[in-house]
Design an enzyme around this catalytic site. Structure first.
Site, PDB file in Angstrom:
ATOM      1  N   ARG A   7      48.479  38.216 -30.792  1.00  0.00           N
ATOM      2  CA  ARG A   7      48.643  38.318 -29.335  1.00  0.00           C
ATOM      3  C   ARG A   7      50.073  38.755 -29.014  1.00  0.00           C
ATOM      4  O   ARG A   7      50.924  38.858 -29.902  1.00  0.00           O
ATOM      5  CB  ARG A   7      48.285  36.986 -28.701  1.00  0.00           C
ATOM      6  CG  ARG A   7      46.772  36.693 -28.804  1.00  0.00           C
ATOM      7  CD  ARG A   7      46.439  35.292 -28.325  1.00  0.00           C
ATOM      8  NE  ARG A   7      47.027  35.048 -27.024  1.00  0.00           N
ATOM      9  CZ  ARG A   7      47.358  33.843 -26.556  1.00  0.00           C
ATOM     10  NH1 ARG A   7      47.163  32.775 -27.313  1.00  0.00           N
ATOM     11  NH2 ARG A   7      47.891  33.712 -25.363  1.00  0.00           N
ATOM     12  N   ARG A  48      30.271  57.138  -6.931  1.00  0.00           N
ATOM     13  CA  ARG A  48      29.259  56.943  -7.977  1.00  0.00           C
ATOM     14  C   ARG A  48      29.730  56.011  -9.098  1.00  0.00           C
ATOM     15  O   ARG A  48      28.940  55.602  -9.940  1.00  0.00           O
ATOM     16  CB  ARG A  48      28.824  58.299  -8.549  1.00  0.00           C
ATOM     17  CG  ARG A  48      28.009  59.099  -7.522  1.00  0.00           C
ATOM     18  CD  ARG A  48      27.763  60.510  -7.988  1.00  0.00           C
ATOM     19  NE  ARG A  48      26.887  60.557  -9.135  1.00  0.00           N
ATOM     20  CZ  ARG A  48      26.857  61.572 -10.001  1.00  0.00           C
ATOM     21  NH1 ARG A  48      27.678  62.605  -9.841  1.00  0.00           N
ATOM     22  NH2 ARG A  48      26.033  61.555 -11.010  1.00  0.00           N
ATOM     23  N   TYR A  84      47.014  28.263 -35.878  1.00  0.00           N
ATOM     24  CA  TYR A  84      47.556  28.775 -34.628  1.00  0.00           C
ATOM     25  C   TYR A  84      49.072  28.664 -34.653  1.00  0.00           C
ATOM     26  O   TYR A  84      49.629  27.574 -34.825  1.00  0.00           O
ATOM     27  CB  TYR A  84      47.011  27.997 -33.420  1.00  0.00           C
ATOM     28  CG  TYR A  84      47.721  28.402 -32.151  1.00  0.00           C
ATOM     29  CD1 TYR A  84      47.601  29.710 -31.669  1.00  0.00           C
ATOM     30  CD2 TYR A  84      48.546  27.518 -31.463  1.00  0.00           C
ATOM     31  CE1 TYR A  84      48.286  30.113 -30.520  1.00  0.00           C
ATOM     32  CE2 TYR A  84      49.233  27.920 -30.317  1.00  0.00           C
ATOM     33  CZ  TYR A  84      49.091  29.216 -29.853  1.00  0.00           C
ATOM     34  OH  TYR A  84      49.762  29.622 -28.737  1.00  0.00           O
ATOM     35  N   ALA A 116      43.736  63.689  -6.434  1.00  0.00           N
ATOM     36  CA  ALA A 116      43.220  62.356  -6.745  1.00  0.00           C
ATOM     37  C   ALA A 116      42.671  61.691  -5.489  1.00  0.00           C
ATOM     38  O   ALA A 116      42.704  60.480  -5.342  1.00  0.00           O
ATOM     39  CB  ALA A 116      44.319  61.500  -7.367  1.00  0.00           C
ATOM     40  N   LYS A 136      38.595  55.777  -8.301  1.00  0.00           N
ATOM     41  CA  LYS A 136      38.115  56.390  -9.536  1.00  0.00           C
ATOM     42  C   LYS A 136      39.235  56.754 -10.509  1.00  0.00           C
ATOM     43  O   LYS A 136      39.161  56.453 -11.709  1.00  0.00           O
ATOM     44  CB  LYS A 136      37.292  57.645  -9.218  1.00  0.00           C
ATOM     45  CG  LYS A 136      36.798  58.361 -10.458  1.00  0.00           C
ATOM     46  CD  LYS A 136      35.695  59.344 -10.176  1.00  0.00           C
ATOM     47  CE  LYS A 136      36.199  60.619  -9.567  1.00  0.00           C
ATOM     48  NZ  LYS A 136      35.146  61.655  -9.531  1.00  0.00           N
ATOM     49  N   ASN A 192      34.198  77.548 -14.116  1.00  0.00           N
ATOM     50  CA  ASN A 192      35.549  77.116 -13.779  1.00  0.00           C
ATOM     51  C   ASN A 192      35.732  75.659 -14.184  1.00  0.00           C
ATOM     52  O   ASN A 192      35.001  74.789 -13.727  1.00  0.00           O
ATOM     53  CB  ASN A 192      35.746  77.284 -12.264  1.00  0.00           C
ATOM     54  CG  ASN A 192      37.094  76.759 -11.793  1.00  0.00           C
ATOM     55  OD1 ASN A 192      38.034  76.654 -12.585  1.00  0.00           O
ATOM     56  ND2 ASN A 192      37.180  76.445 -10.519  1.00  0.00           N
ATOM     57  N   GLU A 203      31.201  79.327  -6.139  1.00  0.00           N
ATOM     58  CA  GLU A 203      30.694  77.965  -6.268  1.00  0.00           C
ATOM     59  C   GLU A 203      29.177  77.991  -6.396  1.00  0.00           C
ATOM     60  O   GLU A 203      28.503  78.859  -5.831  1.00  0.00           O
ATOM     61  CB  GLU A 203      31.117  77.136  -5.049  1.00  0.00           C
ATOM     62  CG  GLU A 203      32.608  76.835  -5.013  1.00  0.00           C
ATOM     63  CD  GLU A 203      33.110  76.167  -6.285  1.00  0.00           C
ATOM     64  OE1 GLU A 203      32.604  75.090  -6.656  1.00  0.00           O
ATOM     65  OE2 GLU A 203      34.012  76.736  -6.940  1.00  0.00           O
ATOM     66  N   SER A 238      48.541  21.603 -45.395  1.00  0.00           N
ATOM     67  CA  SER A 238      47.372  21.927 -44.577  1.00  0.00           C
ATOM     68  C   SER A 238      47.120  20.897 -43.492  1.00  0.00           C
ATOM     69  O   SER A 238      47.426  19.720 -43.659  1.00  0.00           O
ATOM     70  CB  SER A 238      46.128  22.009 -45.469  1.00  0.00           C
ATOM     71  OG  SER A 238      46.289  23.070 -46.375  1.00  0.00           O
TER      72      SER A 238
HETATM   73  C1  UD1 Z   1      35.430  72.128  -8.515  1.00  0.00           C
HETATM   74  C2  UD1 Z   1      35.640  73.621  -8.461  1.00  0.00           C
HETATM   75  C3  UD1 Z   1      34.579  74.277  -9.328  1.00  0.00           C
HETATM   76  C4  UD1 Z   1      34.675  73.780 -10.745  1.00  0.00           C
HETATM   77  C5  UD1 Z   1      34.607  72.263 -10.777  1.00  0.00           C
HETATM   78  C6  UD1 Z   1      34.935  71.765 -12.154  1.00  0.00           C
HETATM   79  C7  UD1 Z   1      36.544  74.141  -6.274  1.00  0.00           C
HETATM   80  C8  UD1 Z   1      36.248  74.643  -4.917  1.00  0.00           C
HETATM   81  N1  UD1 Z   1      35.516  74.055  -7.098  1.00  0.00           N
HETATM   82  O1  UD1 Z   1      34.157  71.875  -7.953  1.00  0.00           O
HETATM   83  O2  UD1 Z   1      34.743  75.686  -9.317  1.00  0.00           O
HETATM   84  O3  UD1 Z   1      33.656  74.336 -11.541  1.00  0.00           O
HETATM   85  O4  UD1 Z   1      35.556  71.673  -9.870  1.00  0.00           O
HETATM   86  O5  UD1 Z   1      34.731  70.387 -12.244  1.00  0.00           O
HETATM   87  O6  UD1 Z   1      37.697  73.879  -6.577  1.00  0.00           O
HETATM   88  N2  UD1 Z   1      39.461  66.880  -4.083  1.00  0.00           N
HETATM   89  C9  UD1 Z   1      40.402  66.388  -3.223  1.00  0.00           C
HETATM   90  N3  UD1 Z   1      40.312  66.673  -1.895  1.00  0.00           N
HETATM   91  C10 UD1 Z   1      39.331  67.453  -1.396  1.00  0.00           C
HETATM   92  C11 UD1 Z   1      38.366  67.941  -2.283  1.00  0.00           C
HETATM   93  C12 UD1 Z   1      38.450  67.658  -3.613  1.00  0.00           C
HETATM   94  O7  UD1 Z   1      41.319  65.688  -3.648  1.00  0.00           O
HETATM   95  O8  UD1 Z   1      39.333  67.678  -0.181  1.00  0.00           O
HETATM   96  C13 UD1 Z   1      39.548  66.564  -5.488  1.00  0.00           C
HETATM   97  C14 UD1 Z   1      38.385  65.716  -5.950  1.00  0.00           C
HETATM   98  O9  UD1 Z   1      38.702  64.347  -5.892  1.00  0.00           O
HETATM   99  C15 UD1 Z   1      38.199  66.157  -7.383  1.00  0.00           C
HETATM  100  C16 UD1 Z   1      38.675  67.602  -7.389  1.00  0.00           C
HETATM  101  O10 UD1 Z   1      39.468  67.748  -6.237  1.00  0.00           O
HETATM  102  O11 UD1 Z   1      39.022  65.421  -8.277  1.00  0.00           O
HETATM  103  C17 UD1 Z   1      37.519  68.584  -7.381  1.00  0.00           C
HETATM  104  O12 UD1 Z   1      36.764  68.433  -6.221  1.00  0.00           O
HETATM  105  P1  UD1 Z   1      35.206  68.423  -6.247  1.00  0.00           P
HETATM  106  O13 UD1 Z   1      34.710  68.278  -4.856  1.00  0.00           O
HETATM  107  O14 UD1 Z   1      34.694  67.487  -7.243  1.00  0.00           O
HETATM  108  O15 UD1 Z   1      34.914  69.910  -6.705  1.00  0.00           O
HETATM  109  P2  UD1 Z   1      33.658  70.445  -7.469  1.00  0.00           P
HETATM  110  O16 UD1 Z   1      32.577  70.681  -6.493  1.00  0.00           O
HETATM  111  O17 UD1 Z   1      33.369  69.606  -8.643  1.00  0.00           O
END
Ligand code: UD1
Ligand code: CA
Length: 452
Positions: free
Chosen positions: A318, A17, A351, A11, A24, A172, A157, A390
């Site tokens: 409520r 974005r 009310y 997380a 997020k 993946n 990747e 009423s």
């Molecule tokens: C990753 C997968 C990819 C897969 C895709 C699916 C890897 C290397 N790649 O790619 O194969 O198809 O998800 O959505 O795992 N995060 C961290 N710390 C970091 C890097 C990432 O906490 O240093 C967290 C990000 O916040 C995110 C998740 O790991 O929630 C995935 O990272 P992200 O960089 O989005 O990987 P993708 O390029 O989407």
């Protein structure tokens, strides 16, 4: 012996974005932060402990989630050097020793527990690494599952993939399950020699293979692995969550004439044989007992609706609204922190706040409990079988006795005893024959004004 399980939730993403001050993974789906959905899924899959890896905005994430999670630890990943690096931020938690380790993403909230259970079952069958794959319409950007003879050998990747590899649409989903015995060895062996210069946890697949370990992919529906990067994604995920929940409610015996127009909260509980009409919105903390009818355009939060009770159309319940069996709250009524007794009726333009209404009482149209004096809230008690005429104003604190009457248009400031009739209004006076004289006077005045 049941296998033990740790779930690591990544997380640390900035989520730029989303264009939001809120991290997020704290953006809500059905009113619950995305990351909390993931924790709930892990728990439902039998996970014993949760390790949440946070980075930017870490304190906010910790604060928001710690209240709602029991067995969770937080781990800081200061620099984001890739998913393998992120998982290793939770090294302390992993080192405690678990049979299974699940890695999930905090921004992918729709994974069902069944998927994680299947992944764990594969670990139980001897796999060391389980990858959750899916087949998106457009695989651009995802890691591709490279298979030889239907056996997973590597994940490439997108940026590192050849044109041939990019033509693969089996991707993946990001979720992995790893053997707790091997995970640290595997992750420690991962390097960052790739297009992004990151430590990819997906490289665990190839490394495990090289060591003769069993690696498998299981396939999940696209909907389970859809992630959130933008507010558009968030809205799409919400729509999927709502659709799934409507389907579950219908399957569980709740009738909806237009399910697409009914919005649930993550904790909405509705018993079978309830009918929900079109355009109803449930906020947090609503329970509806069986046989109730929630009519169109009603909005409920923090409310309890008894069996065979009726709400709406156009009612607002409520927090603290508590309707007993067969109670009725009708159109353009607002109820807050009030008990409405069995069979009592609050049917029109009323009310009711900070009140206790006895069984069978009838609250006439336009009744207002004047519960607030600008400083404190005060209680209105209405006895069972009482009848409130009423357009009455009940100035709290005040009690209307059992089976008492309040005459229409009363302003009630003093207690009304049981069985009494309260007239809290000016006496009516009739002047025989005055109306024609009045008309003549008004007409003359108007004509005089015109001539002037
Ligand atoms: C990753 C997968 C990819 C897969 C895709 C699916 C890897 C290397 N790649 O790619 O194969 O198809 O998800 O959505 O795992 N995060 C961290 N710390 C970091 C890097 C990432 O906490 O240093 C967290 C990000 O916040 C995110 C998740 O790991 O929630 C995935 O990272 P992200 O960089 O989005 O990987 P993708 O390029 O989407
Ligand atoms: Ca991603």
């Amino acid at each position: 012996m049941a296998r033990t399980c740790l779930t690591i939730i990544l997380a640390a993403g900035q989520g730029t974005r989303m264009k939001s001050a809120l991290p997020k993974v704290l953006h809500p789906v059905a009113g619950l932060p995305m990351a909390a959905h993931v924790v709930a899924t892990a728990n439902a899959a039998g996970s014993d402990a949760t390790a949440i890896v946070v980075g930017h905005g870490g304190d906010a994430v910790r604060e928001a989630l710690s209240g709602m999670l029991g067995n969770a630890t937080f781990h800081e990943q200061t620099d984001q050097l890739g998913t393998a690096h992120a998982v290793l931020a939770a090294r302390d938690a992993i080192a405690k020793g678990y049979d299974d380790v699940l890695v999930m993403f905090g921004d992918t909230p729709l994974v069902r527990p069944e998927v994680m259970q299947e992944a764990r079952a594969r670990l139980g069958d001897g796999a060391s690494v389980v990858v959750v794959g899916f087949r998106p319409e457009d695989p651009t950007g995802y890691g591709r599952l490279i298979e030889i003879d239907d056996t997973l050998v590597a994940i490439r990747e997108h940026r590192d993939a050849s044109d041939e590899e990019r033509s693969i649409n089996y991707c993946n989903g990001g979720i992995m399950a790893l053997s707790g015995r091997l995970i640290l060895d595997l992750l420690d062996a991962i390097g960052n020699d790739n297009a992004k210069g990151e430590y990819y946890m997906t490289d665990a697949v190839e490394i495990a293979r090289e060591r003769g370990e069993k690696v498998v992919a299981i396939e999940a529906p696209v909907e389970d692995v859809v992630g959130v990067n933008t507010r558009r994604d968030l809205a799409a995920v919400e729509a999927i969550w709502q659709r799934r929940t409507r389907e579950r409610m219908l399957d569980d015996g709740v009738s909806m004439t237009a399910p697409d127009t009914v919005y649930f909260h993550h904790d909405t509980a509705v018993e079978p044989d309830t009918v929900i009409e079109p355009n109803v919105v449930f906020g947090p903390g609503v329970r509806v007992a069986g046989g109730a009818r929630i009519r169109s355009f009603s909005h409920l939060e923090g409310a309890t609706v008894g069996a065979h009770a009726e709400v709406g159309p156009f009612a607002r319940l409520r927090p603290g609204a508590d309707l007993a069996d067969k109670a009725k709250v009708g159109n353009f009524c607002e109820v807050k922190k009030a008990e409405i007794g069995a069979g009592a009726k609050v049917n029109h333009l009323t009310y009711v706040g900070d009140a206790v209404i006895g069984a069978g009482a009838n609250i006439g149209a336009g009744t207002i409990t004047c519960n607030y004096d600008g400083y404190g809230k005060h209680l209105t008690e209405i006895g069972q079988g009482a009848f409130i005429g009423s357009n009455s104003a009940l100035v709290a604190p005040v009690r209307i006795g059992d089976n008492a009457y309040v005459a229409s248009g009363s302003v009630v400031t003093e207690a009304v005893p049981d069985d009494a009739v309260a007239f809290g209004r000016a006496h009516q006076v009739n002047k025989d024959g005055l109306a024609p004289k009045l008309r003549a006077r008004f007409k003359a005045a108007k004509e005089a004004a015109k001539k002037a």
